[in-house]
Structures are given as structure tokens and as C-alpha cells.
Design an enzyme around this catalytic site. Structure first.
Site, mmCIF file in Angstrom:
data_model
loop_
_atom_site.group_PDB
_atom_site.id
_atom_site.type_symbol
_atom_site.label_atom_id
_atom_site.label_comp_id
_atom_site.label_asym_id
_atom_site.label_seq_id
_atom_site.Cartn_x
_atom_site.Cartn_y
_atom_site.Cartn_z
ATOM 1 C CG HIS A 1 -3.363 2.876 2.152
ATOM 2 N ND1 HIS A 1 -3.966 2.466 0.952
ATOM 3 C CD2 HIS A 1 -3.287 1.720 2.885
ATOM 4 C CE1 HIS A 1 -4.151 1.098 1.309
ATOM 5 N NE2 HIS A 1 -3.815 0.777 2.351
ATOM 6 C CG ASN B 1 -6.630 -1.362 1.429
ATOM 7 O OD1 ASN B 1 -6.089 -0.961 0.582
ATOM 8 N ND2 ASN B 1 -6.204 -2.098 2.766
ATOM 9 C CB CYS C 1 -1.033 -0.105 1.197
ATOM 10 S SG CYS C 1 -1.879 -1.494 1.148
HETATM 11 N N1 ACO Z 1 -18.228 -9.584 9.663
HETATM 12 C C1 ACO Z 1 -18.488 -9.915 10.991
HETATM 13 N N2 ACO Z 1 -17.777 -10.282 12.131
HETATM 14 C C2 ACO Z 1 -16.344 -10.133 11.736
HETATM 15 C C3 ACO Z 1 -15.811 -9.938 10.593
HETATM 16 C C4 ACO Z 1 -16.620 -9.693 9.551
HETATM 17 N N3 ACO Z 1 -16.390 -9.210 8.247
HETATM 18 N N4 ACO Z 1 -14.674 -10.064 10.351
HETATM 19 C C5 ACO Z 1 -14.188 -10.508 11.569
HETATM 20 N N5 ACO Z 1 -15.195 -10.429 12.490
HETATM 21 C C6 ACO Z 1 -15.241 -10.926 13.746
HETATM 22 C C7 ACO Z 1 -14.250 -11.942 14.344
HETATM 23 O O1 ACO Z 1 -14.382 -13.045 14.021
HETATM 24 C C8 ACO Z 1 -14.049 -11.221 15.637
HETATM 25 O O2 ACO Z 1 -14.852 -12.272 16.458
HETATM 26 P P1 ACO Z 1 -14.769 -12.916 17.936
HETATM 27 O O3 ACO Z 1 -14.483 -11.671 18.768
HETATM 28 O O4 ACO Z 1 -16.121 -13.727 18.051
HETATM 29 O O5 ACO Z 1 -13.468 -13.821 17.729
HETATM 30 C C9 ACO Z 1 -14.859 -9.946 15.861
HETATM 31 O O6 ACO Z 1 -15.255 -9.611 14.710
HETATM 32 C C10 ACO Z 1 -13.446 -8.851 16.052
HETATM 33 O O7 ACO Z 1 -12.619 -9.076 15.067
HETATM 34 P P2 ACO Z 1 -11.087 -8.527 14.939
HETATM 35 O O8 ACO Z 1 -10.210 -8.579 13.758
HETATM 36 O O9 ACO Z 1 -10.351 -8.209 16.176
HETATM 37 O O10 ACO Z 1 -11.741 -6.877 14.499
HETATM 38 P P3 ACO Z 1 -10.958 -5.532 14.482
HETATM 39 O O11 ACO Z 1 -11.934 -4.529 15.461
HETATM 40 O O12 ACO Z 1 -9.558 -5.462 14.811
HETATM 41 O O13 ACO Z 1 -11.190 -4.849 13.189
HETATM 42 C C11 ACO Z 1 -10.016 -4.862 11.228
HETATM 43 C C12 ACO Z 1 -10.460 -5.635 12.033
HETATM 44 C C13 ACO Z 1 -11.109 -4.146 10.348
HETATM 45 C C14 ACO Z 1 -9.266 -5.643 10.080
HETATM 46 C C15 ACO Z 1 -9.098 -3.739 11.507
HETATM 47 O O14 ACO Z 1 -8.129 -4.629 12.503
HETATM 48 C C16 ACO Z 1 -8.100 -3.083 10.749
HETATM 49 O O15 ACO Z 1 -8.662 -2.361 9.806
HETATM 50 N N6 ACO Z 1 -6.781 -3.247 10.709
HETATM 51 C C17 ACO Z 1 -5.986 -2.515 9.683
HETATM 52 C C18 ACO Z 1 -5.907 -3.192 8.287
HETATM 53 C C19 ACO Z 1 -5.137 -2.402 7.447
HETATM 54 O O16 ACO Z 1 -4.816 -1.113 7.707
HETATM 55 N N7 ACO Z 1 -4.458 -2.771 6.391
HETATM 56 C C20 ACO Z 1 -3.650 -2.002 5.721
HETATM 57 C C21 ACO Z 1 -2.822 -2.708 4.826
HETATM 58 S S1 ACO Z 1 -3.440 -3.904 3.739
HETATM 59 C C22 ACO Z 1 -2.351 -4.270 2.622
HETATM 60 O O17 ACO Z 1 -1.088 -3.744 2.703
HETATM 61 C C23 ACO Z 1 -2.507 -4.896 1.415
#
Ligand code: ACO
Length: 348
Positions: free
Chosen positions: A271, A301, A112
Site C-alpha cells: 500500500h 495514497n 487501504c
Molecule cells: N506542511 C508543513 N508542515 C506540516 C504539514 C504540512 N503539510 N503537516 C504537518 N505539519 C507540521 C505539523 O503541524 C507539526 O508541526 P509542529 O511540530 O510545529 O507541531 C510538524 O509538521 C510535524 O507533524 P507530524 O504530524 O508529527 O509529522 P510526521 O513526521 O509524523 O509526519 C505523516 C506526518 C506524514 C502523516 C506521518 O505521520 C505518516 O505518514 N503517518 C502514516 C499515515 C498512513 O500510513 N496512513 C495510512 C492509512 S490512510 C487510510 O487508511 C485512509
């Protein structure tokens, strides 16, 4: 020292829209979860014929239309992508063939952050006299390398391309500072095993039962991905913390180097990974969220393509005027980060 500016911007987004509500039909997820955790409402999905070459060419032609330049006026072509159409050759060479650009052509993979890396490489090739005008493209078809049954990743990404043309400008204008970095310890936090030489697709063709003897002499065949997991995987929480920290540090570094106050910056084009990352960064930097141009609600993204797509939109919407200070800032797999501070000179 030569100064270099963004002379024109272009973008291309596939027409097919996949909304969060569409995802609810085949995935255990909800619009509410996706929207509240990420800010994303919908994303674009490239169709069967919309590969990265197609998206790159459309974005580049858009950028060329906005300038008085033709392909042959460009003597450097760089494509930033994580999802190149083919392992060999570089996509930039195919872009060159179609547009008639000249000079060196190559790809850059810094995930990214790739677009910011590519602009800085182009800047230095221009400063070094290797090139006089550059086409820099960010393009991705990330939706082809994600597991559509994995709700933790597939809801986050979309496809598209953006392009800029860089050309010389007056002293004190254009790119005033840049900041690039990587933390290789984080190379396991976002990765996709498939598609590289380490994990090939598998044997194909008419093998007539020769698989076993071939595997004896070609031991790497046991690494074929038919029984492994080739798709993009991410430790979202760790990446989240890194992203907020690096976004802030990079913005501050850019301002320090150029000796400007953050308050003087008209617009930050980040980004487009997650609304909450930008919100947390805005809070930490002590600036209003309105200082950031965001379109991740509509395009999600798009990795290396997200900054040039958002930049083109911000310019088209009249959010940037000549003389404004603009920051482009990215972070992503690697882990990598990169930023550029520009004194805007006007562009399509
Ligand atoms: N729908 C419903 N529930 C979901 C989903 C979904 N799509 N995805 C995950 N969950 C659930 C999980 O199973 C988990 O359930 P549990 O508590 O029962 O285990 C719960 O939701 C929480 O999951 P987390 O992964 O902890 O959720 P979080 O609040 O951390 O959000 C996210 C996840 C959106 C991915 C966040 O961590 C994020 O944005 N991270 C940064 C990503 C990023 O910036 N990437 C950039 C680079 S990408 C690249 O370089 C190609």
C-alpha cells in the site's frame, strides 16, 4: 483445493495532476516538507465527472482488454472502496450493469487493506464453487472527503482505481497464502464522520420554517454535519508505527505459511502510504528497498486503489515474470491489514 491466480490487471488515473508546488499556492506547506516526510511529489485529482464508477469502469475495461474475456465471462464482482459514490446501492452493482458481468456483486470497506480483503473473499467464493471468475476493483476519490485547509491530511491523498481478474490456475500456482486482520481498538486513529447514517448532510429542500418541529420528532437531525467536522482525520504518528509493524509481520506470516524464504520473493507491492514506512519496513525485514514497487511519488495514497494501481504498473514495466513470487500487502483504517503471496502465472 482450487488454485486461483491474477489473470489480468488494469488501472485508471485521473488526468489532473496536483503537485506539491501547486499546494504551496493555497496551503501553508512546502514541497520540501511533503517530499521529505512522505516521498510524495504529486497526486491525481478526479474531475467533476470522474466518480468512482467512472474510474472503476475504466480500470476494469483495461483489465478485460488484457484478457480474452468479456464482461459476461465474469461471475463475481467485488469493489473495495472507502469513498463509495452513493450509500446505496453498492458500486459493484453499477459496475456489473455497465460491464455485463454476472453473479454476486458487492462492496467491501477495509480502507487501504480493502483490495487484499476483496481478493481473499473472491478466492474463497471461487474455491467454494460460487464463482468461476472474479473482477476485483479497488477505487477511491479520497480527495472528496478531505479538508483542503488541513495540511496534515490533505497533502497525503490522491484518486484512482485498479482492477484485476482472478481465474483458476494449476495446482501450486497463483495465490499460495494470505493473511488478514483487524485491530478494532484503533478505529479512532483514522476516520471520517461524514457520509454515514450517523451524521447526515443536513435538512434540505423547502422546509418553510418546519426545521424546529421536525427536529423535535426526529432527534437525529441535531447530528447534521453542518456544524460538525465530516472530513478524514488521522493520528499520523500512531498509524505510522502500526503500519511499519504490521507490514513486516504480514510479509513474514505470508512467507511462513507458504514455506518460502523472503529472499525468494521477487517483488513486494505495498500500500502506497509513505516512503518512510516502506523504507523502515525494508530495513526491519533486512531486504533492499528495490524489492518494493513504489509509485507514491506520483500518485500519493489512493487507499484501496493503491495496490492494484501499483501492481498493474509493475506488470506493465516488466518487473514480474511467470514463476516469480509476488507479495501484495496493505494496512489502513480500522485498523486493518492484509497480504497475499502469489506465484505469478503471467498476465497482461
Ligand atoms: N506542511 C508543513 N508542515 C506540516 C504539514 C504540512 N503539510 N503537516 C504537518 N505539519 C507540521 C505539523 O503541524 C507539526 O508541526 P509542529 O511540530 O510545529 O507541531 C510538524 O509538521 C510535524 O507533524 P507530524 O504530524 O508529527 O509529522 P510526521 O513526521 O509524523 O509526519 C505523516 C506526518 C506524514 C502523516 C506521518 O505521520 C505518516 O505518514 N503517518 C502514516 C499515515 C498512513 O500510513 N496512513 C495510512 C492509512 S490512510 C487510510 O487508511 C485512509
Amino acid at each position: 483445493m482450487r488454485y486461483v491466480t491474477v489473470a489480468s490487471c488494469g488501472s485508471c488515473l485521473p488526468s489532473h495532476v496536483l503537485s506539491n508546488h501547486d499546494l504551496e499556492r493555497f496551503l501553508e506547506t512546502t514541497h520540501e516538507w511533503i517530499h521529505s516526510r512522505t516521498g510524495i511529489n504529486e497526486r491525481r485529482i478526479a474531475g467533476a465527472n470522474e466518480d468512482n464508477l467512472h474510474l472503476s469502469l475504466e480500470a476494469s475495461r483495461d483489465a478485460l482488454r488484457g484478457s480474452s474475456l468479456r464482461g459476461e465471462d465474469i461471475d463475481l464482482t467485488i469493489v473495495a472502496t472507502t469513498t463509495c459514490d452513493r450509500m446505496v446501492p453498492a458500486l459493484a452493482c453499477s459496475v456489473q450493469r455497465e460491464l455485463g458481468t454476472r453473479g454476486p456483486a458487492f462492496d467491501i470497506n477495509a480502507a487501504c487493506s480493502g483490495f487484499t480483503y476483496a481478493v481473499v473473499v473472491a478466492l474463497h467464493l471461487m474455491r467454494g464453487g460460487i464463482a468461476s471468475r472474479a473482477l476485483v476493483v479497488g477505487t477511491e476519490t479520497l480527495t472528496r472527503i478531505i479538508d483542503w485547509t488541513d495540511r496534515s491530511t490533505c497533502v497525503l491523498f490522491g484518486d484512482g482505481a485498479g482492477a484485476v481478474i482472478l481465474e483458476p490456475c494449476d495446482r501450486g500456482e497463483g495465490i499460495l497464502s494470505y493473511s488478514l486482520g483487524a485491530w478494532g481498538e484503533g478505529d479512532k486513529l483514522i476516520f471520517a464522520e461524514g457520509g454515514g447514517a450517523r451524521m447526515m448532510a443536513s435538512l434540505s429542500g423547502n422546509l418553510d420554517g418546519r426545521e424546529e418541529s421536525m427536529a423535535t420528532y426526529l432527534p437525529f437531525l441535531s447530528h447534521a454535519w453542518n456544524d460538525r467536522y465530516p472530513y478524514l482525520q488521522m493520528d499520523g504518528r500512531e498509524v505510522y508505527k502500526f503500519a511499519v509493524r504490521k507490514l513486516c509481520e504480514t510479509v513474514e506470516d505470508l512467507c511462513r505459511q507458504a514455506a518460502v524464504n523472503l529472499g525468494e520473493v521477487r517483488l513486494i507491492v505495498p500500500h502506497q502510504a509513505n516512503y518512510r514506512i516502506i523504507q523502515a519496513a525494508a530495513q526491519r525485514l533486512g531486504i533492499p528497498l528495490e524489492c518494493f514497487h513504489l509509485n507514491l511519488d506520483r500518485f500519493a495514497n489512493t487507499s484501496a486503489a493503491s495496490i492494484p494501481i501499483a501492481l498493474e504498473e509493475a506488470v506493465r514495466w516488466g518487473k514480474i515474470s511467470p514463476g516469480d513470487l509476488v507479495i501484495l500487502v496493505g494496512f489502513g483504517a480500522g485498523l486493518t491489514w492484509g497480504g497475499i503471496l502469489i506465484r505469478w502465472t503471467g498476465c497482461k
